[in-house]
Structures are given as C-alpha cells and as structure tokens.
Design a protein around this motif. Structure first.
Motif, mmCIF file in Angstrom:
data_model
loop_
_atom_site.group_PDB
_atom_site.id
_atom_site.type_symbol
_atom_site.label_atom_id
_atom_site.label_comp_id
_atom_site.label_asym_id
_atom_site.label_seq_id
_atom_site.Cartn_x
_atom_site.Cartn_y
_atom_site.Cartn_z
ATOM 1 N N ASN A 31 0.829 -1.218 0.000
ATOM 2 C CA ASN A 31 0.000 0.000 0.000
ATOM 3 C C ASN A 31 0.863 1.268 0.000
ATOM 4 O OD1 ASN A 31 -2.822 -0.956 0.062
ATOM 5 N ND2 ASN A 31 -2.197 -1.928 1.969
ATOM 6 N N LEU A 32 1.857 1.303 -0.897
ATOM 7 C CA LEU A 32 2.838 2.396 -0.891
ATOM 8 C C LEU A 32 2.241 3.745 -1.261
ATOM 9 C CD1 LEU A 32 5.222 0.000 -1.297
ATOM 10 C CD2 LEU A 32 6.455 2.058 -1.903
ATOM 11 N N SER A 33 1.814 3.839 -2.550
ATOM 12 C CA SER A 33 1.431 5.166 -3.033
ATOM 13 C C SER A 33 0.118 5.649 -2.415
ATOM 14 C CB SER A 33 1.330 5.158 -4.558
ATOM 15 O OG SER A 33 0.449 4.146 -4.945
ATOM 16 N N ASN A 34 -0.764 4.693 -2.035
ATOM 17 C CA ASN A 34 -2.060 5.114 -1.506
ATOM 18 C C ASN A 34 -2.035 5.342 0.001
ATOM 19 O OD1 ASN A 34 -1.676 2.340 -1.165
ATOM 20 N ND2 ASN A 34 -3.843 1.948 -0.972
ATOM 21 N N LEU A 35 -0.967 4.898 0.686
ATOM 22 C CA LEU A 35 -0.991 5.017 2.143
ATOM 23 C C LEU A 35 0.369 5.377 2.763
ATOM 24 C CD1 LEU A 35 -2.408 4.757 4.824
ATOM 25 C CD2 LEU A 35 -2.375 2.292 4.614
ATOM 26 N N LYS A 36 1.385 4.541 2.520
ATOM 27 C CA LYS A 36 2.648 4.712 3.257
ATOM 28 C C LYS A 36 3.365 6.012 2.896
ATOM 29 C CE LYS A 36 1.777 0.987 5.234
ATOM 30 N NZ LYS A 36 1.958 -0.321 4.641
ATOM 31 N N ILE A 37 3.405 6.339 1.607
ATOM 32 C CA ILE A 37 4.133 7.547 1.197
ATOM 33 C C ILE A 37 3.450 8.810 1.739
ATOM 34 C CG2 ILE A 37 4.929 8.926 -0.786
ATOM 35 C CD1 ILE A 37 6.506 6.335 -0.435
ATOM 36 N N PRO A 38 2.116 8.988 1.493
ATOM 37 C CA PRO A 38 1.494 10.192 2.071
ATOM 38 C C PRO A 38 1.608 10.255 3.582
ATOM 39 C CG PRO A 38 -0.126 8.856 0.875
ATOM 40 C CD PRO A 38 1.188 8.222 0.648
ATOM 41 N N CYS A 39 1.529 9.094 4.235
ATOM 42 C CA CYS A 39 1.614 9.047 5.695
ATOM 43 C C CYS A 39 3.007 9.500 6.162
ATOM 44 C CB CYS A 39 1.338 7.614 6.158
ATOM 45 S SG CYS A 39 1.232 7.453 7.921
ATOM 46 N N ALA A 40 4.050 8.972 5.511
ATOM 47 C CA ALA A 40 5.423 9.335 5.897
ATOM 48 C C ALA A 40 5.700 10.812 5.602
ATOM 49 C CB ALA A 40 6.426 8.440 5.172
ATOM 50 N N VAL A 41 5.202 11.282 4.461
ATOM 51 C CA VAL A 41 5.406 12.699 4.099
ATOM 52 C C VAL A 41 4.709 13.607 5.121
ATOM 53 C CG1 VAL A 41 4.832 14.466 2.369
ATOM 54 C CG2 VAL A 41 5.776 12.275 1.644
ATOM 55 N N ASN A 42 3.504 13.212 5.506
ATOM 56 C CA ASN A 42 2.746 13.981 6.499
ATOM 57 C C ASN A 42 3.508 14.042 7.833
ATOM 58 O OD1 ASN A 42 0.295 15.210 7.608
ATOM 59 N ND2 ASN A 42 0.062 13.288 8.722
ATOM 60 N N ALA A 43 4.022 12.896 8.283
ATOM 61 C CA ALA A 43 4.759 12.850 9.564
ATOM 62 C C ALA A 43 6.032 13.689 9.472
ATOM 63 C CB ALA A 43 5.087 11.403 9.911
ATOM 64 N N ARG A 44 6.687 13.599 8.318
ATOM 65 C CA ARG A 44 7.930 14.359 8.125
ATOM 66 C C ARG A 44 7.668 15.858 8.186
ATOM 67 N NH1 ARG A 44 9.911 13.353 2.549
ATOM 68 N NH2 ARG A 44 8.956 15.337 2.045
ATOM 69 N N GLU A 45 6.584 16.278 7.543
ATOM 70 C CA GLU A 45 6.258 17.711 7.560
ATOM 71 C C GLU A 45 5.896 18.180 8.960
ATOM 72 O OE1 GLU A 45 3.376 18.198 4.474
ATOM 73 O OE2 GLU A 45 4.894 18.014 2.899
ATOM 74 N N MET A 46 5.175 17.329 9.700
ATOM 75 C CA MET A 46 4.803 17.699 11.074
ATOM 76 C C MET A 46 6.045 17.818 11.954
ATOM 77 S SD MET A 46 1.333 15.620 11.865
ATOM 78 C CE MET A 46 0.732 16.636 13.173
ATOM 79 N N ALA A 47 7.040 16.948 11.681
ATOM 80 C CA ALA A 47 8.265 16.965 12.492
ATOM 81 C C ALA A 47 9.288 17.956 11.932
ATOM 82 C CB ALA A 47 8.872 15.566 12.527
ATOM 83 N N ASP A 48 8.950 18.564 10.786
ATOM 84 C CA ASP A 48 9.842 19.518 10.134
ATOM 85 C C ASP A 48 11.208 18.896 9.825
ATOM 86 O OD1 ASP A 48 10.213 21.936 8.988
ATOM 87 O OD2 ASP A 48 10.956 22.937 10.801
#
Lengths: 235, 249
Positions: free
Chosen positions: A98-115
């Motif tokens: 479930n890479l493009s539909n879940l893991k990538i957006p999830c990781a990008v979101n966490a990364r942005e939140m953590a700056d």
C-alpha cells in the motif's frame, strides 16, 4: 545511556548514524529475506491445505504477463520513493505494501509535522516510525474487519451476490479508468477508442486481455511520448 | 452457486487458511515492531525530542485509520471470488487493491479461466493465481534486498534538490501505462457488449460515474477526506449495481 547519547557531538552523532545505517541494512535484509520466504511459502502451504498443485506452465505465462508490467513499475517506484523514505522505511514499505495510496502520504505527512528534511537522520527516523505505525494500524483495522466479516460469510456466498463478485475487475477498471483518463486526458481517447474498435472488430481478442494490455499500454506510452516531445502535455 | 463452488469457498475460508495467513501477518507485525523500537531508540540517541517522536506515531496512526477502512473494503470486494484469507494477507502486507485485482485477473486468464470468477475457479487455479500474485509484486522488495544499501550510499544522505514542479516523461509514462491498461480492459468490455454480454461494460460505466461524482465532491465541494475511499466506494457501488442489473441483463 540516553542522556549520554543526547550529548553527542556533531562528529559523534554522524558516527552513531553511520553505525545505525549499517545495522538497518543488515537487519533490513534479514527481515526482508525472511518475510519474502514466508510470503512465497503461502501459495504452497495453501496448496497443501486444499490438496491442489501449482500449474507451473500457467504460472510462468501469468508471471511473464504480470512482470512485464509491474517489475518496471516497481523499479520506478523504488527509485522515486527510496530518497523520500530513507533506508529503514524503505525496507518496511516494500514488504508492507500500500505504498502510493498510504505509506508515502503518511510518511510525508509525519515528516512535515516533524519539520524533518529529506536525506537527514531525522527524516530516516521519522519515516521509519511513521511507516511502522501505519502498517501496524492497517493490520489491526483489517484483522478486526475480518473478524466482523465472519458472521457475514453466508451472506457473501449467497448466489444473489455472484454478479457483484464476478464483476470486481470491471468495477475496478471503470473507477480507475476515469481517474487516469482525467490525468492523461490529452491522449487517453486514442488508446480507448482503438481498444474498443479492435475488440469489437476482432472478438477473439476479448479473452486475450493480458496480451491486449501490453500492446495498448506500450502504444499509449508511445503516444504520450509524442505529445510530451511536442510540448502538448505542459500544464 | 452450486455445491462444488460453495465447497471451494468454504475451503478457501477454512481455519487452516486463516492460520497460514495469520502466521505471515504476525511475522510482518514483528518486523514493524522491531523497526519501530529501533528507530525510536535511534531518535532518542541522536537527541530528537521525544514529543516529536510521539507526535509522528500518533499522527501516522490517525492518518492511517481512514485509508485502512478503504483497504478493508478491498478485502470485502475480493472475498466473494477468492475467499477472505488470501485478500486479507495480500492487502494487510505487500499488496494494494489495484494490483491484486488486476494481477488476479491476468493470472486467472493464464490458467484458462475467462476471468476472476468463483463459478470457474478450481483449487489448482487458486494456488497458481496466488503464486502469480506473490511473485509478480516482489520487484520492490528484491531491489531493497540487493541494491538498497548501494543506492542509499549513492544518495549519500544529501537533501533532495527541489524540482521545477514540471512532470518528467517518466511521470507521464507511468500515467500512460495505467491509461493504456484501463483502455485495454474497457475495450474488452465494449467487445463483450457487442457480443450481447452487457454487464461488464455497464458495471465499468457505473463505477466510472461513481468515481466522477467522487471527483466532483473532492474538487468542487472540498470533501478531500473522500480521496481515501473513492476507489473502493466506487467499486462497491458498481458491484451493487451489477447485482441489480444481473437479473435484468
């Protein structure tokens, strides 16, 4: 121990991360190998339960038709996603799916939140935490869902629902088709009209979708290349 | 559904099948927990704020809940043609709905079936399809196994330069490949309709209409959350319509 490590100098931090990365690759490979072995064993174990055999000729034919489409896709995904995710999250993501539909957006979101910036140790750590958490939550939701599906089994196997399950594939490609035709709206009509015309005029091709999709897929890539070269795809 | 089909579906949903799948899922869960603990410790060790690490976990968990329900709908969609355990495994780990349905269909035609239909499925065909589905998706994991260390070293931990925002031909080629794939299938449904077999084309058109409605709601009405569900929901709407139309066509 943790307090001591918190006080690492920049040099000590770099050395520590190098050691961490080495262990991530060593352990990532071991886990990947073990999981791949387990996943590959599943069809054979199911075969034992069902007292069924794999037809190797059909397997090779099917595998060729699948690999010619999905192995290049995997390569492109790998080249694009690994720099975004870092090593630990990549080992996890390519096993948990479930890479493009879940893991990538999830990781990008966490990364942005953590700056955290791509390519930094912080990104490596946050992405790994994010993908691991996301995988665990998915497993829990699906396990609970499957438990709840148990009482529905007699309903799901009711003959009234047979047309629904026999038409899973048309339902997928109708919905997915609209999404991709909108994305490639400048060239999508060409393969669509061609494919419809060919299947109406040569009915024997209807049952040869695996061949058809390779030919039409290659042709569409060719058409998109011409459009791209002419600058017709510029947004 | 005759007795033989029902008995195959019962076998596909037997406790032994759940046990096999549960074992593999437990292994992948162990991998996730191992990497989670390791990266948490690494974060603390390099001086990252524990609150940031905790926030990453909580935000990822909440971010995942809605898409995970969409993945669950995928299990429901496949359960009538492949049983529950195999779709449960494939969608819990390694796979995704789009891949699983397409590859199962390709594999089904390779074993001589007219498509992914429980009415034609045999136990031998099922295990062959399962093996094609497994082997066909291993590309990314194999690349990680053999090349990730070298690739990560080549990337060298350098922050990625910001792109111009313009799509490369690689991006367009990916879109084109999926456009071609969808066109090929829809073409085959048009061909079937010309042979007076209307249900596949009608189902595809209804799914497309449902997806169009989702797109409008997402883009014009600001219902961005719908993006998590649009594919699975459109499929379920079309499959429901196929039940109603099945009696007429």
């Amino acid at each position: 121990m943790e307090n001591k490590n918190n006080l690492l100098s920049a040099e000590g931090r770099r050395a520590w991360m190098e050691q961490y990365n080495r262990s991530i690759h060593r352990e990532g490979r071991i886990w990947t190998l073990v999981c791949l072995g387990a996943l590959l064993a599943v069809p054979f174990l199911m075969g034992m339960v069902l007292q069924a055999k794999t037809d190797m000729n059909s397997f090779l034919k099917g595998f060729f038709n699948v690999a010619i489409i999905y192995y290049p896709t995997s390569l492109v995904e790998y080249l694009i996603y690994v720099p975004m995710l870092g090593s630990g999250a990549s080992y996890l993501s390519f096993i948990t799916g479930n890479l493009s539909n879940l893991k990538i957006p999830c990781a990008v979101n966490a990364r942005e939140m953590a700056d955290a910036r791509v390519g930094t140790p912080e990104n490596e750590i946050i992405s790994t935490l994010s993908v691991a958490t996301s995988s665990l939550v998915t497993v829990v939701v699906l396990a609970l869902g499957v438990l709840l599906l148990q009482p529905l089994q007699p309903v799901l196997s009711n003959p009234v629902l047979t047309p629904a399950f026999d038409n899973v594939v048309p339902a997928l490609f109708g919905a997915l088709g609209l999404k991709y035709f909108l994305k490639g709206k400048k060239f999508a009509a060409i393969p669509l009209v061609l494919s419809c015309a060919v299947c109406i005029l040569v009915p024997s091709l209807i049952r040869q979708t695996s061949v058809l999709l390779i030919v039409i897929g290659a042709l569409t890539i060719g058409v998109s290349f011409v459009f791209y070269k002419k600058g017709a795809l510029d947004e | 559904m005759d007795v033989m089909e029902k008995s195959l579906l019962e076998k596909l949903n037997s406790p032994a099948m759940y046990l096999i799948v549960g074992g593999v899922i437990a292994l992948v869960v162990a991998m996730c927990v191992y990497f989670m603990v390791k990266s948490w410790r690494a974060g603390v060790a390099v001086g990252m704020d524990r609150r940031v690490l905790k926030k990453a976990i909580v935000s990822s968990a909440t971010f995942t809940v809605l898409p995970a329900f969409s993945v669950l709908l995928g299990v429901v969609a496949l359960s009538g043609s492949m049983g529950i355990p195999l779709p449960w495994l494939r969608l819990s780990v390694i796979g995704n709905l789009q891949y699983e349905v397409n590859v199962a269909q390709i594999a089904a035609t390779s074993v001589g079936l007219s498509g992914l239909k429980i009415t034609e499925l045999t136990a031998d065909a099922f295990v062959t399809i399962a093996l094609v589905m497994t082997a066909g998706i291993l590309g990314g994991a194999l690349l990680c196994l053999f090349t990730l260390k070298a690739y990560a070293k080549k990337l060298g931990g350098k922050p990625k330069a910001a792109g111009s925002g313009k799509k490369s031909f690689g991006d367009w080629a990916m879109i084109a490949m999926f456009v071609g794939m969808c066109a090929a299938y829809i073409g085959s449904y048009a061909g079937q309709a010309a042979q007076k077999e209307y249900l596949p084309l009608a189902t595809a058109l209804i799914a497309a209409a449902a997806m169009a409605l989702c797109e409008v709601l997402e883009r014009k009405c600001g219902m961005k959350w719908l993006e998590n569900f649009d594919l699975a929901a459109s499929m379920l709407v079309a499959m429901g319509a196929a039940v109603l139309l099945g009696g007429v066509m």
